[in-house]
Design an enzyme around this catalytic site. Structure first.
Site, PDB file in Angstrom:
ATOM      1  N   HIS A  97       1.349  -1.327   0.323  1.00  0.00           N
ATOM      2  CA  HIS A  97      -0.211   0.389   0.148  1.00  0.00           C
ATOM      3  C   HIS A  97       0.776   1.351  -0.199  1.00  0.00           C
ATOM      4  O   HIS A  97       1.582   1.303   0.696  1.00  0.00           O
ATOM      5  CB  HIS A  97      -0.595   0.022   1.458  1.00  0.00           C
ATOM      6  CG  HIS A  97      -1.643   1.780   1.306  1.00  0.00           C
ATOM      7  ND1 HIS A  97      -3.163   0.864   0.568  1.00  0.00           N
ATOM      8  CD2 HIS A  97      -1.533   2.868   0.843  1.00  0.00           C
ATOM      9  CE1 HIS A  97      -3.565   1.737   1.304  1.00  0.00           C
ATOM     10  NE2 HIS A  97      -2.944   2.979   0.757  1.00  0.00           N
ATOM     11  N   HIS A  99       2.044   5.511  -1.450  1.00  0.00           N
ATOM     12  CA  HIS A  99       1.275   6.428  -2.385  1.00  0.00           C
ATOM     13  C   HIS A  99       2.691   6.802  -2.791  1.00  0.00           C
ATOM     14  O   HIS A  99       3.840   8.179  -2.584  1.00  0.00           O
ATOM     15  CB  HIS A  99       0.412   7.210  -1.603  1.00  0.00           C
ATOM     16  CG  HIS A  99      -0.109   6.880  -1.301  1.00  0.00           C
ATOM     17  ND1 HIS A  99      -1.488   7.543  -2.375  1.00  0.00           N
ATOM     18  CD2 HIS A  99      -1.137   6.247   0.323  1.00  0.00           C
ATOM     19  CE1 HIS A  99      -2.985   6.581  -1.281  1.00  0.00           C
ATOM     20  NE2 HIS A  99      -2.737   6.320   0.124  1.00  0.00           N
ATOM     21  N   ARG A 101       1.834   9.438  -5.342  1.00  0.00           N
ATOM     22  CA  ARG A 101       1.984  10.736  -6.462  1.00  0.00           C
ATOM     23  C   ARG A 101       2.489  10.506  -7.632  1.00  0.00           C
ATOM     24  O   ARG A 101       2.121   9.631  -8.129  1.00  0.00           O
ATOM     25  CB  ARG A 101       2.564  12.275  -6.017  1.00  0.00           C
ATOM     26  CG  ARG A 101       2.241  12.056  -3.802  1.00  0.00           C
ATOM     27  CD  ARG A 101       0.967  12.319  -3.843  1.00  0.00           C
ATOM     28  NE  ARG A 101       0.783  11.844  -1.873  1.00  0.00           N
ATOM     29  CZ  ARG A 101      -0.447  11.777  -1.292  1.00  0.00           C
ATOM     30  NH1 ARG A 101      -1.074  10.600  -2.427  1.00  0.00           N
ATOM     31  NH2 ARG A 101      -0.448  11.765  -0.166  1.00  0.00           N
ATOM     32  N   ASN A 125      -5.405   7.372  -6.188  1.00  0.00           N
ATOM     33  CA  ASN A 125      -6.159   8.201  -5.868  1.00  0.00           C
ATOM     34  C   ASN A 125      -4.869   9.687  -6.082  1.00  0.00           C
ATOM     35  O   ASN A 125      -4.988  10.208  -5.182  1.00  0.00           O
ATOM     36  CB  ASN A 125      -5.981   8.597  -4.461  1.00  0.00           C
ATOM     37  CG  ASN A 125      -5.583   8.358  -3.152  1.00  0.00           C
ATOM     38  OD1 ASN A 125      -4.011   7.765  -3.591  1.00  0.00           O
ATOM     39  ND2 ASN A 125      -5.398   9.645  -2.307  1.00  0.00           N
ATOM     40  N   LYS A 182      -9.551  -0.213  -5.605  1.00  0.00           N
ATOM     41  CA  LYS A 182      -9.129   0.201  -4.609  1.00  0.00           C
ATOM     42  C   LYS A 182     -10.873   1.316  -4.281  1.00  0.00           C
ATOM     43  O   LYS A 182     -11.464   1.479  -5.582  1.00  0.00           O
ATOM     44  CB  LYS A 182      -8.188   1.373  -4.512  1.00  0.00           C
ATOM     45  CG  LYS A 182      -8.001   2.080  -3.655  1.00  0.00           C
ATOM     46  CD  LYS A 182      -7.815   1.124  -2.409  1.00  0.00           C
ATOM     47  CE  LYS A 182      -7.685   1.867  -0.902  1.00  0.00           C
ATOM     48  NZ  LYS A 182      -7.016   2.661  -0.547  1.00  0.00           N
ATOM     49  N   HIS A 219     -10.716   1.077   1.976  1.00  0.00           N
ATOM     50  CA  HIS A 219     -10.426   1.664   3.602  1.00  0.00           C
ATOM     51  C   HIS A 219     -11.848   1.787   3.432  1.00  0.00           C
ATOM     52  O   HIS A 219     -12.273   2.221   3.484  1.00  0.00           O
ATOM     53  CB  HIS A 219      -9.783   3.629   2.559  1.00  0.00           C
ATOM     54  CG  HIS A 219     -10.011   4.408   3.415  1.00  0.00           C
ATOM     55  ND1 HIS A 219      -8.847   5.351   3.368  1.00  0.00           N
ATOM     56  CD2 HIS A 219     -10.558   4.738   4.297  1.00  0.00           C
ATOM     57  CE1 HIS A 219      -8.746   6.437   4.094  1.00  0.00           C
ATOM     58  NE2 HIS A 219      -9.865   5.901   5.172  1.00  0.00           N
ATOM     59  N   HIS A 257      -5.101  -0.783   5.544  1.00  0.00           N
ATOM     60  CA  HIS A 257      -4.502  -0.420   7.084  1.00  0.00           C
ATOM     61  C   HIS A 257      -5.213   0.227   7.748  1.00  0.00           C
ATOM     62  O   HIS A 257      -5.988   0.706   8.121  1.00  0.00           O
ATOM     63  CB  HIS A 257      -3.738   2.134   6.144  1.00  0.00           C
ATOM     64  CG  HIS A 257      -5.471   2.221   5.779  1.00  0.00           C
ATOM     65  ND1 HIS A 257      -6.299   2.421   6.015  1.00  0.00           N
ATOM     66  CD2 HIS A 257      -4.875   3.208   4.096  1.00  0.00           C
ATOM     67  CE1 HIS A 257      -7.080   2.909   4.872  1.00  0.00           C
ATOM     68  NE2 HIS A 257      -6.066   3.287   3.736  1.00  0.00           N
ATOM     69  N   ASP A 334       0.777   2.323   3.757  1.00  0.00           N
ATOM     70  CA  ASP A 334       0.527   3.594   3.094  1.00  0.00           C
ATOM     71  C   ASP A 334       0.628   5.471   3.551  1.00  0.00           C
ATOM     72  O   ASP A 334       0.498   5.822   4.016  1.00  0.00           O
ATOM     73  CB  ASP A 334      -0.752   3.804   4.173  1.00  0.00           C
ATOM     74  CG  ASP A 334      -1.758   5.065   3.938  1.00  0.00           C
ATOM     75  OD1 ASP A 334      -1.948   5.166   2.256  1.00  0.00           O
ATOM     76  OD2 ASP A 334      -2.910   5.292   4.791  1.00  0.00           O
TER      77      ASP A 334
END
Length: 432
Positions: A97, A99, A101, A125, A182, A219, A257, A334
């Site tokens: 998991h 991110h 960007r 996201n 997701k 989530h 998470h 995360d």
């Protein structure tokens, strides 16, 4: 542990353990390192937290002959490891998991992640979100182009589930090696405004996921403003997750998470006989901190994430799950970077940055829990097995040598503040 004696220093502890000065060379080496780092008092055994249990020898120190001591140590590998000066070598882990960007921040974030992890499940996201296969494959190419030279890091792509996602997109995603969809309840976290508004009425999409074995990455929080923020995960399990699994029993699910003992118990005890598998990722910040970290000495925005940190009883339940060896629980940082100014503002963004020191943070948790032998499964095997991926062949080596955490790290033209900035982590990592 049954305690029968207490020691006032590292030296006294080891002498009491051995009762035969001078201690063996391994003990001398550990004491020298402890003194070198200025940590010889009983109140601060770091960076050697596993030395703590030596004060709980279940028999009188008078009886400790060298041979009996070695037998005692062999039955307690966490203590033996602390005194051996050896490093911990494990299969190169995956971050399930992450991110990273987009744009000019990609090289900085990928440098940190790829230094420890072989693969990572990349969250979709962005602004705008990654909502179909075409966008996911383009994003993957941008990630690969931004990797350090000669890096073998592999991004595992996901797609953002929306109210407009079609079953045909699920089947196409499976053919294109997308690893999951997701599910963000609309408004649950950063860039989630395009999320699903009515989860239980996406039946055609979930049926397609059941048919092709596509995992649903959730989530798990309700977004009802009348539900206390500290209860939103537990309410989600009762009101959304349980009915969802009843309606779609073959759906493969990762509850991302997790933060509560309710989530631990549900994932641990869920009946998967004749149903789809269920698993959960756990972050380093939720293993290390409870909600006090957000408020100690003032408001600490760099410990604010979603789902938010919970009470100590929940943190302990997460540690017990992560260190249990249960394959339903695996590593997912995360790690969610935001520019320093976006965090330190009147409406700060949610997210903790841990990619720079993720494996040392996890090692600290497992070391403190006397469960270093379970770290490799949690970090390197359980996630790969759930996703049907081959286990990695490379290795990393973790050393019980403290490192200082920078006050900030590069983030394109800005900077990001990592968890525990300005402090230290009692482990370090090298590739091998």
């Amino acid at each position: 542990n049954r305690s029968c004696c207490a020691f006032s220093s590292c030296e006294e502890a080891v002498q009491g353990l051995w009762c035969a000065p001078p201690p063996p060379m391994a003990v001398r080496r550990i004491l020298h390192q402890a003194r070198a780092h200025g940590r010889s008092s009983a109140g601060d055994f770091a960076p050697f937290p596993s030395l703590r249990p030596v004060s709980a020898v279940p028999f009188s120190p008078d009886c400790l002959t060298p041979s009996r001591t070695w037998r005692w140590l062999r039955s307690r590998p966490h203590v033996a490891f602390a005194m051996s000066g050896k490093a911990l070598r494990i299969t190169r882990p995956d971050d399930c998991h992450l991110h990273v960007r987009d744009g000019d921040v990609l090289p900085d974030l990928l440098r940190d992640a790829s230094s420890q992890f072989q693969r990572a499940v990349i969250m979709p996201n962005l602004k705008p979100p990654i909502t179909n296969v075409e966008l996911a494959l383009k994003y993957k190419r941008r990630i690969i182009a931004a990797l350090p030279p000669d890096s073998t890091f592999e991004p595992l792509m996901t797609i953002y589930l929306t109210d407009l996602t079609l079953p045909e997109e699920v089947l196409l995603a499976k053919d294109c090696n997308i690893v999951g969809f997701k599910l963000y309840p609309a408004g649950a976290t950063t860039n989630s405004s395009a999320g699903v508004t009515d989860i239980l009425h996406r039946a055609p999409v979930f049926q397609a996921m059941e048919e092709c074995g596509m995992p649903l990455l959730i989530h798990g929080e309700v977004t009802d403003k009348h539900v206390d923020i500290f209860d939103r995960e537990a309410v989600f399990i009762e009101e959304i997750l349980k009915p969802l699994r009843e309606r779609h029993p073959r759906l493969r699910i990762v509850l991302e998470h997790i933060t509560t003992k309710q989530a631990v118990e549900y994932v641990r005890d869920a009946d998967v006989t004749g149903t789809g598998a269920i698993a959960a990722t756990i972050t380093p910040q939720h293993l290390l901190y409870n909600r006090n970290a957000i408020f100690n000495g003032g408001l600490n925005p760099h410990y604010y994430c979603l789902p938010v940190l919970k009470r100590e009883e929940h943190r302990k339940a997460l540690v017990a799950a992560a260190t249990s060896g249960n394959p339903r629980f695996f590593l997912g940082t995360d790690s969610a970077p935001h520019a320093k100014g976006a965090k330190e503002s009147s409406c700060g963004c949610a997210g903790c940055y841990t990619s720079w020191h993720a494996m040392p943070l996890y090692a600290e948790v497992f070391d403190t829990a006397n469960a270093l032998d379970k770290l490799e499964g949690f970090a390197s095997f359980h996630g790969a097995d759930f996703y049907g991926l081959p286990r990695n062949e490379g290795k990393i080596t973790l050393h019980r040598i403290p490192i200082s955490v920078p006050e900030s790290l590069p983030l394109g033209k800005d900077v990001v503040v990592p968890v525990r900035a300005g402090g230290s982590v009692f482990w370090s990592v090298t590739s091998s």
